[in-house]
Scaffold this motif. Sequence first.
Motif, short mmCIF file in Angstrom:
data_model
loop_
_atom_site.label_atom_id
_atom_site.label_comp_id
_atom_site.label_asym_id
_atom_site.label_seq_id
_atom_site.Cartn_x
_atom_site.Cartn_y
_atom_site.Cartn_z
N ASN A 163 0.82 -1.21 0.00
CA ASN A 163 0.00 0.00 0.00
C ASN A 163 0.85 1.26 0.00
O ASN A 163 0.52 2.25 -0.69
N GLU A 164 1.94 1.29 0.77
CA GLU A 164 2.79 2.48 0.82
C GLU A 164 3.42 2.77 -0.53
O GLU A 164 3.51 3.92 -0.96
N ILE A 165 3.86 1.71 -1.21
CA ILE A 165 4.46 1.89 -2.54
C ILE A 165 3.41 2.34 -3.54
O ILE A 165 3.64 3.22 -4.38
N ILE A 166 2.19 1.76 -3.46
CA ILE A 166 1.12 2.17 -4.37
C ILE A 166 0.74 3.62 -4.11
O ILE A 166 0.53 4.41 -5.06
N ASN A 167 0.68 4.01 -2.83
CA ASN A 167 0.38 5.43 -2.52
C ASN A 167 1.45 6.36 -3.07
O ASN A 167 1.16 7.46 -3.56
N PHE A 168 2.71 5.92 -3.02
CA PHE A 168 3.79 6.73 -3.58
C PHE A 168 3.63 6.91 -5.09
O PHE A 168 3.81 8.02 -5.62
N THR A 169 3.27 5.85 -5.79
CA THR A 169 3.11 5.95 -7.24
C THR A 169 1.87 6.74 -7.62
O THR A 169 1.80 7.31 -8.71
N LEU A 170 0.86 6.77 -6.72
CA LEU A 170 -0.35 7.52 -7.02
C LEU A 170 -0.25 8.99 -6.60
O LEU A 170 -1.04 9.83 -7.06
N ASP A 171 0.72 9.33 -5.74
CA ASP A 171 0.86 10.68 -5.19
C ASP A 171 1.27 11.66 -6.29
O ASP A 171 2.32 11.50 -6.92
N THR A 172 0.43 12.66 -6.51
CA THR A 172 0.72 13.69 -7.54
C THR A 172 1.16 15.00 -6.92
O THR A 172 1.41 15.99 -7.63
N THR A 173 1.25 15.04 -5.59
CA THR A 173 1.68 16.27 -4.93
C THR A 173 3.21 16.36 -4.93
O THR A 173 3.91 15.40 -5.29
#
Length: 612
Positions: free
Chosen positions: A73-83
């Motif tokens: 989940n942390e890696i997926i959140n990193f790849t989804l983070d556009t900020t």
Amino acid sequence: MKRSIKSRISYFTVGVALITGIIISAISFLIYRHYDTYLLITQAETNTKYTTDYLNTRLSNIQNFVRWCQNNNEIINFTLDTTKSNTSLVAAYDHLSDEYKNTAEKDYIYRILIFKNNGKLIQVLDAAHADSMYLSEKAASIPFIQQALYTVDYDLSMGLIIDPYEHNKQTIILPLIRPIYNPYNADIIGIVMLEINASLFSDTFESSLSKGNSFFLTIDNHTYKYEGGLLSDVTSKEGYNFWNLELDTQYSPSRSDTSIRYGTNDEGAYVYYITQPMEQANCYVTQMIPAITYPQKTIPFFILLILILVVLMVGIIIAAYMNHIVTKPVINLQKRLEKVSNGDFTRDLSIESSDEFGLIGQRINNMAEDINLLITNRLAFEKERQDIEYQLLQSQINPHFLYNTLGSIKWMATVQNVPGIAKMTTALSRLLKSISKIENVNIPISLECSLLDDYFTIQKYRYGGSIEMKYEVEDTSLLDYSILRFTLQPIVENSIFHGIEPKETAGLITIRIFSPDHNKIQIDIIDNGIGMDSFTIDNLLKANTGCKSNFFKDLGISSVHKRLQYEFGSSYGLSFQSEVGKYTKTSILLPKILSETNVKGEIPSYDDINCR
């Protein structure tokens, strides 16, 4: 001139000893070489399988680590983070770094890269590789990375390559590249790239390598040879294209997925290639072992081996010949005796010959024929004795019974002037005619019922019509099956005299004929007389019982039972069921055997038969 067995063995042993040494050398050499090569190949096959399983386990652990990266989940959140915040990056890095440190194969994971679509990345690697610590955001644009995203899952067809991110040294790696998918759709939002250090393979090969052998690693169309601690690409080099060799047909592998090839290596020497597939598609581990050669210095060893084998072979041949002239005849005699004990008395000429065993076989055949003759004569005597006994039985009509019957006829003639006398006279005439004319022991049930009905007609008038008899037949075709003559009459007579008469009331006898299963017939004779207690039933079939027939001397219930068992077997005969003061049921169990007698009988009162 006849020779004894002992002299024949002696002459044959001397002859075999003289010629055995001439042919044994070549045979022993070929056997030894084949067995030695077989052991070498078997050991190499086991070693190759162990090495392959070890690599499969290591690669499986690494692939599981890649799957963890794809789904964390942390890696997926990193790849989804556009900020522009680095919060998700730091969290993903921490989780990735911790998982990397806890991975059993971390010593062989050279580098882990997580790419975002916007160019940002996370890198985890050992501190020793600090010269490649900082990578450009264009690191994910290397062409082979983009191509690998759309290949089959965990495809290794790229083979071993030089690490594209190294500047000062050339490290050989096996890249493993997989996409990271958006959990809400099928879009690719990132890339996981894991570099497997080639030392994973070289260290494994080094620990399994034996002197003179070589290991090869095949990944898709690339073949690598392990030599001197390194893996070198020999795909295009002459002498290493062992995949074109035909499979060896002399030595079969113990596993169905293992292949063995025979040919020459790059130096022209003859070798065997043992190939074992890996769990990854189109990946194989091959071990090359040299074919066994026998230099000149091994000749004394083979001379000693040949001498041992010569002695051994002589002993084997002597034992085989002894088996032929001694053991085998003894076994044949034993088999012949077993056949005689099982009833085969035919003469067996194969056990007769001119030697001592042949004479014994001749005596055994003579004995078998004598036994056969004795049994045949005995059976003929017993058959003749039975026929005589039965003929005597037929002639032993009780005069007292005839006296009573004639007295009844006389009484009927005095009291009545019509049909009774005629019926009794006719019944007696038919009964006497049946006794004197019918010679067959086995008759149809229908004929036995006719004889019984004639007998019962006489008894019915004797008791003034106070007794009745009826038939219940399940299927009239059952009346065509065989039964011993005068089986029913003694039982019915016993029911009248010992069951109904002491009751001093009207009596009924029911004859029930049915088939309990497909190969048996049962006839139940049921009367409503005084019944019997258990003690009487237990003693009813004993030879000294007092239940004798007045119609036939010495033909009682026990005699009927013995006749049935003698004729049909111990599983057939009579059985009884009774309750004092109510009834007695006598059951006759017979095999289903169609009668061969042409004379058929009728049950006169067919209107009274209850066919169920």
